[in-house]
Design an enzyme around this catalytic site. Structure first.
Site, short mmCIF file in Angstrom:
data_model
loop_
_atom_site.label_atom_id
_atom_site.label_comp_id
_atom_site.label_asym_id
_atom_site.label_seq_id
_atom_site.Cartn_x
_atom_site.Cartn_y
_atom_site.Cartn_z
N GLU A 78 0.82 -1.22 0.00
CA GLU A 78 0.00 0.00 0.00
C GLU A 78 0.85 1.27 0.00
O GLU A 78 0.36 2.34 0.35
CB GLU A 78 -0.93 0.00 1.23
N HIS A 97 -2.92 2.10 8.65
CA HIS A 97 -3.98 1.49 7.83
C HIS A 97 -4.42 0.20 8.53
O HIS A 97 -3.60 -0.68 8.78
CB HIS A 97 -3.46 1.22 6.43
N HIS A 99 -7.48 -3.03 9.32
CA HIS A 99 -8.55 -3.88 8.78
C HIS A 99 -9.47 -4.24 9.95
O HIS A 99 -9.81 -5.41 10.14
CB HIS A 99 -7.97 -5.16 8.19
ZN LIG Z 1 -5.19 -3.24 3.57
#
Ligand SMILES: [Zn+2]
Length: 223
Positions: A78, A97, A99
Site C-alpha cells: 500500500e 492502515h 482492517h
Molecule cells: Zn489493507
C-alpha cells in the site's frame, strides 16, 4: 542526525504495530504503518510480515517516489496510498492502515459514517467518507483515498478497511481507535433507525477547538 531519526521512526512503528495488534485493529500481517521522517524520507512496514516478529531493520526506508533508501524487505503493497496521502497534506506525518472489524463492516456496505459523535468530529473533522473501490495496492486506490479524505484525518476503503492520518503515530493510533468506535456506533444506530448528525455549524466549532487547543493539550504543548 538522519540516522538517529530513522532508528527512532523504526522503533515507533514497531511499538505502534504491537499496539494495533493488541487492540485487534489489525490481524496477522495485514494493515500497515508509515511515518514521515523528513521531506523526502519515509519509514514504512514491510509487506507480509507479522507485527510480533518485526525487527527495526525490517522497517523499510523510502523516498517520496517509493524508491528504497534502506532496508532489506519489500515495502508494504500500500506504499502508493501512503505516499499520495503525505503529498496531499503536509500536516500528515504518520499513517496507520487497519482492517478492523466494524470499519470493514461499514466499508463492505460502501457507506460514509455521518458526523454524529463529538470525539469523532474532533479528531477526524467531519464524516468518515468511504473511498471508491479499487484493488488494494493500486494507483487508483491511492487516488480515491486522497479524494475521500479531503481535509479530514480518516477514510474507509470500500470492501477493505480504514486509513488514519495524524501528526504523530500516537495521534494516528488514537484516530484508528475512534474510527473503529464510530463504525461500531454506526452499525448499532443503523439497527435502531439511524443516528442524528451534529449540524455543520457545531461540527466547525468542535473541530476548531480540538485543533487549536485539545490536541495540543493531549500532546503536552498546552496546559
Ligand atoms: Zn489493507
Amino acid at each position: 542526525m538522519l540516522h538517529l531519526q530513522i532508528n527512532e521512526a523504526r522503533k515507533l512503528i514497531i511499538e505502534t504495530g504491537l499496539a494495533l495488534a493488541e487492540r485487534k485493529l489489525i490481524l496477522g500481517s495485514w494493515g500497515n504503518i508509515s511515518m514521515k521522517i523528513e521531506k523526502d524520507c519515509f519509514a514504512i512496514t514491510p509487506s507480509g510480515r507479522s507485527y510480533d516478529q518485526l525487527n527495526p531493520d525490517d522497517i523499510v526506508i523510502v523516498n517520496s517516489e517509493g524508491i528504497k533508501l534502506a532496508g532489506v524487505r519489500t515495502p508494504s503493497t500500500e506504499i502508493k496510498m501512503h505516499l499520495a496521502l503525505y503529498a496531499s497534506n503536509p500536516e500528515f506525518r504518520a499513517i496507520v492502515h487497519t482492517h478492523s472489524t466494524y470499519a470493514c463492516a461499514v466499508a463492505a456496505m460502501r457507506e460514509n459514517i455521518p458526523p454524529f459523535i463529538e470525539d469523532m468530529v474532533q479528531v477526524i473533522g467531519g464524516p468518515i467518507k468511504c473511498a471508491k473501490y479499487a484493488v488494494a495496492g493500486s494507483e487508483a486506490l491511492a487516488k480515491n483515498t486522497v479524494a475521500a479524505i479531503n481535509g479530514s484525518n480518516a477514510a474507509l476503503l470500500a470492501n477493505h478497511g480504514a486509513i488514519c492520518c495524524g501528526k504523530t503515530l500516537r495521534e494516528a493510533l488514537n484516530i484508528a481507535d475512534i474510527v473503529e468506535k464510530s463504525a461500531k456506533i454506526f452499525c448499532i444506530t443503523s439497527s435502531m433507525g439511524g443516528g442524528i448528525c451534529i449540524d455543520p455549524k457545531n461540527v466547525k466549532i468542535i473541530r476548531a477547538f480540538y485543533k487549536e487547543h485539545y490536541s495540543k493539550r493531549q500532546a503536552g504543548e498546552e496546559f
